[in-house]
Design a protein around this motif. Structure first.
Motif, short mmCIF file in Angstrom:
data_model
loop_
_atom_site.label_atom_id
_atom_site.label_comp_id
_atom_site.label_asym_id
_atom_site.label_seq_id
_atom_site.Cartn_x
_atom_site.Cartn_y
_atom_site.Cartn_z
N ALA A 78 59.91 55.24 70.39
CA ALA A 78 59.23 55.78 69.20
C ALA A 78 60.14 56.78 68.48
N VAL A 79 60.77 57.65 69.24
CA VAL A 79 61.67 58.64 68.65
C VAL A 79 62.89 57.96 68.03
N ALA A 80 63.45 56.99 68.74
CA ALA A 80 64.61 56.26 68.21
C ALA A 80 64.26 55.53 66.92
N CYS A 81 63.11 54.92 66.88
CA CYS A 81 62.66 54.22 65.68
C CYS A 81 62.56 55.21 64.52
N TRP A 82 61.95 56.36 64.77
CA TRP A 82 61.81 57.39 63.74
C TRP A 82 63.18 57.81 63.23
N ARG A 83 64.09 58.08 64.15
CA ARG A 83 65.43 58.54 63.76
C ARG A 83 66.23 57.47 63.02
N ASP A 84 66.02 56.20 63.39
CA ASP A 84 66.78 55.11 62.79
C ASP A 84 66.15 54.55 61.52
N SER A 85 64.98 55.03 61.18
CA SER A 85 64.25 54.47 60.04
C SER A 85 64.33 55.40 58.84
N ARG A 86 63.59 55.02 57.85
CA ARG A 86 63.39 55.91 56.70
C ARG A 86 62.12 56.69 57.02
N PRO A 87 62.23 57.92 57.52
CA PRO A 87 61.05 58.67 57.96
C PRO A 87 59.94 58.79 56.91
N GLU A 88 60.32 58.85 55.65
CA GLU A 88 59.28 58.96 54.62
C GLU A 88 58.38 57.74 54.57
N SER A 89 58.84 56.60 55.11
CA SER A 89 58.03 55.39 55.09
C SER A 89 56.84 55.49 56.03
N ALA A 90 56.91 56.37 57.03
CA ALA A 90 55.80 56.51 57.97
C ALA A 90 54.58 57.11 57.30
N VAL A 91 54.79 58.07 56.42
CA VAL A 91 53.67 58.75 55.78
C VAL A 91 53.02 57.87 54.73
N GLY A 92 53.78 57.17 53.96
CA GLY A 92 53.22 56.27 52.95
C GLY A 92 52.74 57.01 51.72
N ASP A 93 52.23 56.26 50.78
CA ASP A 93 51.80 56.82 49.50
C ASP A 93 50.58 57.72 49.61
N ASP A 94 49.75 57.49 50.62
CA ASP A 94 48.51 58.26 50.73
C ASP A 94 48.70 59.62 51.41
N GLY A 95 49.88 59.89 51.97
CA GLY A 95 50.14 61.16 52.62
C GLY A 95 49.38 61.37 53.92
N ASN A 96 48.89 60.30 54.52
CA ASN A 96 48.08 60.39 55.74
C ASN A 96 48.98 60.66 56.95
N ILE A 97 49.05 61.91 57.37
CA ILE A 97 49.91 62.30 58.48
C ILE A 97 49.42 61.73 59.81
N TRP A 98 48.12 61.51 59.95
CA TRP A 98 47.58 60.91 61.18
C TRP A 98 48.07 59.48 61.33
N ARG A 99 48.04 58.71 60.23
CA ARG A 99 48.53 57.34 60.29
C ARG A 99 50.04 57.33 60.54
N ALA A 100 50.73 58.32 59.96
CA ALA A 100 52.18 58.42 60.20
C ALA A 100 52.46 58.61 61.69
N ALA A 101 51.71 59.49 62.33
CA ALA A 101 51.89 59.71 63.77
C ALA A 101 51.58 58.43 64.55
N ALA A 102 50.53 57.72 64.16
CA ALA A 102 50.18 56.47 64.82
C ALA A 102 51.29 55.43 64.64
N ARG A 103 51.86 55.36 63.46
CA ARG A 103 52.95 54.40 63.22
C ARG A 103 54.16 54.71 64.08
N ILE A 104 54.47 55.97 64.25
CA ILE A 104 55.60 56.35 65.09
C ILE A 104 55.35 55.92 66.53
N ILE A 105 54.15 56.18 67.03
CA ILE A 105 53.81 55.77 68.40
C ILE A 105 53.81 54.25 68.51
N TRP A 106 53.29 53.56 67.50
CA TRP A 106 53.25 52.10 67.49
C TRP A 106 54.66 51.53 67.65
#
Length: 112
Positions: A78-106
């Protein structure tokens, strides 16, 4: 690698447990984060049972798409994915930080 955390690997053989965890992931808002964790845990447990009965090829993901099986491996991925990705893509347009955390764990499920 510049992966978008809002996209997930395709799995033509997606099981019901895996599909449910994906749907719950996309519905995460505030306290529903716990429902996501529960669905992801059910997905993991389902794969463990199915793999015990009929193991998948050891060079690929398990039947539900899990590349990582241990808690430490999942967190590391999960951490490697976050570091290797575009981190802003986790939050998305809606700014939902909970979904961002879920995406990182996913990502810990499938990222290598």
């Amino acid at each position: 690698m510049s992966e978008d955390l809002g996209s997930y690997p395709e799995n033509d053989n997606e099981t019901e447990a895996s599909h449910k965890s994906r749907l719950v992931l996309e519905a995460v808002v505030d306290k529903t984060f716990v429902a996501f964790l529960e669905a992801l845990g059910e997905d993991w447990e389902n794969e463990r049972r199915r793999e015990a009965e009929r193991p998948s090829n050891s060079y690929g993901p398990g039947v539900n798409g899990w590349e990582n099986v241990g808690f430490g491996e999942i967190l590391e991925a999960a951490v490697a994915c976050w570091r290797d990705s575009r981190p802003e893509s986790a939050v998305g347009d809606d700014g939902n930080i909970w979904r961002a955390a879920a995406r990182i764990i996913w990502c810990g499920k499938y990222y290598e």
